[in-house]
Enzyme design. Structure first.
Site, PDB file in Angstrom:
ATOM      1  N   LYS A  55       0.844  -1.399  -0.072  1.00  0.00           N
ATOM      2  CA  LYS A  55       0.042  -0.011   0.026  1.00  0.00           C
ATOM      3  C   LYS A  55       0.973   1.103   0.016  1.00  0.00           C
ATOM      4  CE  LYS A  55      -3.959  -2.066   2.143  1.00  0.00           C
ATOM      5  NZ  LYS A  55      -3.272  -3.492   2.927  1.00  0.00           N
ATOM      6  N   ILE A  72       5.430  10.181  -2.427  1.00  0.00           N
ATOM      7  CA  ILE A  72       5.783  10.557  -3.712  1.00  0.00           C
ATOM      8  C   ILE A  72       6.730   9.680  -4.509  1.00  0.00           C
ATOM      9  CG2 ILE A  72       5.558  13.236  -2.882  1.00  0.00           C
ATOM     10  CD1 ILE A  72       8.604  13.163  -2.808  1.00  0.00           C
TER      11      ILE A  72
END
Length: 265
Positions: free
Chosen positions: A93, A97
């Site tokens: 998950k 960035i």
């Protein structure tokens, strides 16, 4: 493409990873993904040894293991993958960035991109997360890798609904080569002929309806026959306290396959 067989979809897809996945599903007659969330490597490998014949995918949270080492955990895991013919999905998950997730995926002690066929990511950071993960995969392995976007979750009160879900689907469409599908509660409709998203659905149980921490369970038939999901993700239903993993593996494999055949009919 809910009414196509897995075999037909394997022939149609342009993705080597999806082709491999659907071929495994068809050959083993299973759409079951086993979620093996335990804290010791010995128990982790023992459960996969028992469940291997009945699954198409094993889902890991590799950072849960207290005694993880690449040599003692990943090397034998890859041997089990070869023995039983399944894919590995690291449920990481990712949610940062692009440059950060690139390092999280390929580096550190886990080196996920070197062994996990599939991983997943949230859509919160935007398209850069897909680009970063794809770049890491290309730089670390020649094996096909794929990403699932988290479009919907099975937990009570999840905000992954509505506009958020739609924007996550848009992010997936930014790279249909690397993004192969979604974690979702139902089939994600194709926008054009070159789309055939793999949908894997958590929160599936034949006995339990939920837990004290917000998990909500649906039946196999609700998920596969009714909602059009491709793969059921089952954890505690297989390996929970008092359960026999072999008996439950057989049970969930049959339930998943029967639900798929019912969808085709």
């Amino acid at each position: 493409m809910a009414n196509l067989t897995y075999s037909e979809r394997a022939q149609k897809t342009k993705s080597p990873l999806v082709k491999k996945l659907f071929t495994i599903i068809e050959e083993k007659k299973t759409n079951l993904c086993a979620s093996v969330d335990v804290r010791s490597t010995s128990q982790f490998l023992d459960l996969i040894e028992k469940l291997g014949p009945y699954i198409c995918v094993v889902k890991t949270h590799i950072d849960i293991l207290d005694d993880f080492s690449y040599e003692k955990t990943i090397v034998p895991l890859l041997e089990l993958k070869k023995k039983f013919n399944f894919l590995i999905f690291e449920d990481r998950k990712f949610a940062d960035i692009g440059n950060t997730v690139k390092l999280q995926y390929s580096a550190g002690i886990y080196k996920i991109s070197s062994w996990a066929d599939i991983s997943n990511a949230h859509g919160v950071p935007g398209q850069g997360i897909v680009a970063g993960l794809k770049q890491a995969a290309q730089e670390t392995t020649q094996e096909p890798r794929g990403l699932l976007m988290l479009a919907e979750l099975s937990s009570k009160g999840s905000i992954a609904t509505g506009e958020y879900t739609e924007k996550t689907i848009d992010i997936a469409r930014s790279d249909k080569e690397f993004v192969v599908g979604f974690i979702a509660q139902r089939k994600i409709e194709a926008k054009d002929d070159d789309e055939d998203w793999v949908v894997m659905t958590p929160g599936v149980g034949l006995d339990d309806k939920g837990d004290a921490l917000g998990q909500q369970y649906r039946t196999v038939s609700e998920v596969v026959t009714g909602a059009g999901s491709d793969i059921i993700i089952v954890g505690r239903g297989l390996i929970g306290a008092g359960r026999d993993p072999v008996a439950e593996g057989l049970r969930y494999r049959k339930a998943g396959w029967d639900a798929y055949l019912a969808r085709l009919s």
